[in-house]
Design an enzyme around this catalytic site. Structure first.
Site, PDB file in Angstrom:
ATOM      1  CB  SER A  81      74.067  16.480 -29.786  1.00 26.16           C
ATOM      2  OG  SER A  81      73.662  15.165 -29.798  1.00 26.16           O
ATOM      3  CB  THR A 183      73.117  19.101 -33.500  1.00 27.47           C
ATOM      4  OG1 THR A 183      74.289  18.690 -32.827  1.00 27.47           O
ATOM      5  CG2 THR A 183      73.302  20.500 -34.054  1.00 27.47           C
ATOM      6  CB  THR A 201      75.764  21.752 -31.873  1.00 26.74           C
ATOM      7  OG1 THR A 201      76.171  20.379 -31.804  1.00 26.74           O
ATOM      8  CG2 THR A 201      76.928  22.553 -32.433  1.00 26.74           C
ATOM      9  NE  ARG A 211      84.265  19.796 -35.717  1.00 33.81           N
ATOM     10  CZ  ARG A 211      82.946  19.753 -35.828  1.00 33.81           C
ATOM     11  NH1 ARG A 211      82.183  20.147 -34.835  1.00 33.81           N
ATOM     12  NH2 ARG A 211      82.375  19.310 -36.929  1.00 33.81           N
ATOM     13  CB  THR A 234      71.766  18.477 -38.218  1.00 35.79           C
ATOM     14  OG1 THR A 234      72.308  17.708 -37.132  1.00 35.79           O
ATOM     15  CG2 THR A 234      70.876  17.576 -39.058  1.00 35.79           C
ATOM     16  N   GLY A 235      74.610  17.355 -38.835  1.00 33.18           N
ATOM     17  CA  GLY A 235      75.474  16.305 -39.352  1.00 33.18           C
ATOM     18  C   GLY A 235      76.929  16.714 -39.285  1.00 33.18           C
TER      19      GLY A 235
END
Ligand code: SD4
Length: 321
Positions: A81, A183, A201, A211, A234-235
């Site tokens: 990641s 990440t 990340t 993106r 994060t996420g």
């Protein structure tokens, strides 16, 4: 004791009552105000924390510590990641996002950067050597090369194999982090009590080309205000960006919330307004007093905390059980 609803109904007064507690506790670790160096990172990042601690224990700055810390997963091919070995976008390109923020409120960021193993160090160079905060894509790469960073292939055989496997169905669902993820967002407090943070990340695996997530966005993936504290996320970055997650956490702490309360409220801001059932977002925070907070939407968010000479992985509380 006031319950949470009552607490919230106090509105602005709530901020004047910082000692009230509600909701989840982070972990079994005593979360009392503490002095001395502290490092906190998203996910299981023992080695990254160790690299940061090595800087702090020699009296180094929080800024140097977070940069040194997050460079560890950036260079790790097994961390899929972040940086080298990061899973590519759907076109097979590894594109990286990173940002850094120091105790003076300076910030630097790179987005959609290819071919550079340590985007965090490029972000720091943006902060220190340009009049800008953020450089993106080809411009960021040209700047990195001009600064002496080496151009490298970051797509490992393993990540390429996974991508080719994914291409067979090429189904893209931005469901993230129900499993463990890597990440890294890191916050550190140095021996002078100064706070800095870093976040880096490769973003969502198989994302659309171009993106950019929350991680390099100051106020979304990371925010530091040395008077108050710092936060990182994060996420699924889209949810964090829509709610200015890390800025929100720091502002809630400014209003008197503890780091834990602030992380919980930022998660609730997402769950009250966005579809979140299959989505993970996790927040970490520290305040000037050395207290920390950690909270996520789904269970399964862990983090690594170094404090009082102990470096350990802890489980965060979560909105869903
Ligand atoms: C992103 N927030 O690009 C990142 C991904 C992440 O753990 O944090 N994964 O949306």
């Amino acid at each position: 004791m006031l319950n949470r609803r009552r607490f919230l109904s106090l509105g602005p007064l709530a901020g004047l009552l910082p000692s009230l507690t509600f909701g989840e506790t982070t972990s079994s670790v005593t979360n009392q105000p503490a002095s001395g160096p502290l490092v906190i990172s998203t996910w299981k990042q023992i080695k990254a924390n160790e690299a940061a601690i090595a800087v702090l224990s020699k009296g180094g700055s929080a800024l140097d510590a977070v940069e040194a810390g997050v460079r560890i997963p950036e260079a790790d091919p097994n961390d899929t990641s972040v940086g080298y070995g990061g899973l590519p976008d759907r076109d097979g390109r590894v594109t990286l996002d990173a940002c850094i923020m120091d105790e003076k409120g300076n910030a630097g960021s790179v987005t959609f950067l290819e071919h550079i193993m340590h985007p965090i160090s490029v972000a720091r160079a943006v902060m220190e050597k340009t009049p800008h905060v953020m450089l993106s894509g080809e411009g960021a790469l040209a700047f990195a090369l001009a600064q002496g960073f080496k151009k490298e292939n970051l797509l490992t055989k393993e990540s390429e194999k996974n991508w080719r496997e994914w291409l067979k169905t090429a189904q893209y669902k931005p469901v993230i982090n129900i499993e463990r993820h890597d990440t890294i967002g890191m916050l550190a407090i140095d021996s002078k009590g100064n706070i800095s943070g870093a976040c880096t990340t490769s973003g969502l695996a198989y994302k659309m080309n171009g993106r950019v997530g929350d991680s390099p966005i100051i106020g979304a993936g990371l925010f530091v205000d040395n008077e108050i504290g710092g936060a990182c996320a994060t996420g699924l970055g889209e949810l964090v960006m829509r709610t200015c997650g890390s800025f929100l956490v720091v502002e809630l702490m400014r209003q008197g919330r503890t780091p834990q309360q602030a992380c919980e409220e930022a998660a609730r801001r997402i769950t009250s307004k966005q579809a979140y059932k299959d989505i993970q977002v996790g927040f970490l925070a520290v305040n000037k007093q050395g207290q920390h907070g950690a909270y996520s939407i789904q269970p399964g968010f862990n983090f690594t905390l170094y404090q009082d000479k102990t470096n350990r992985v802890l489980e965060a509380g979560s909105f869903l059980k």
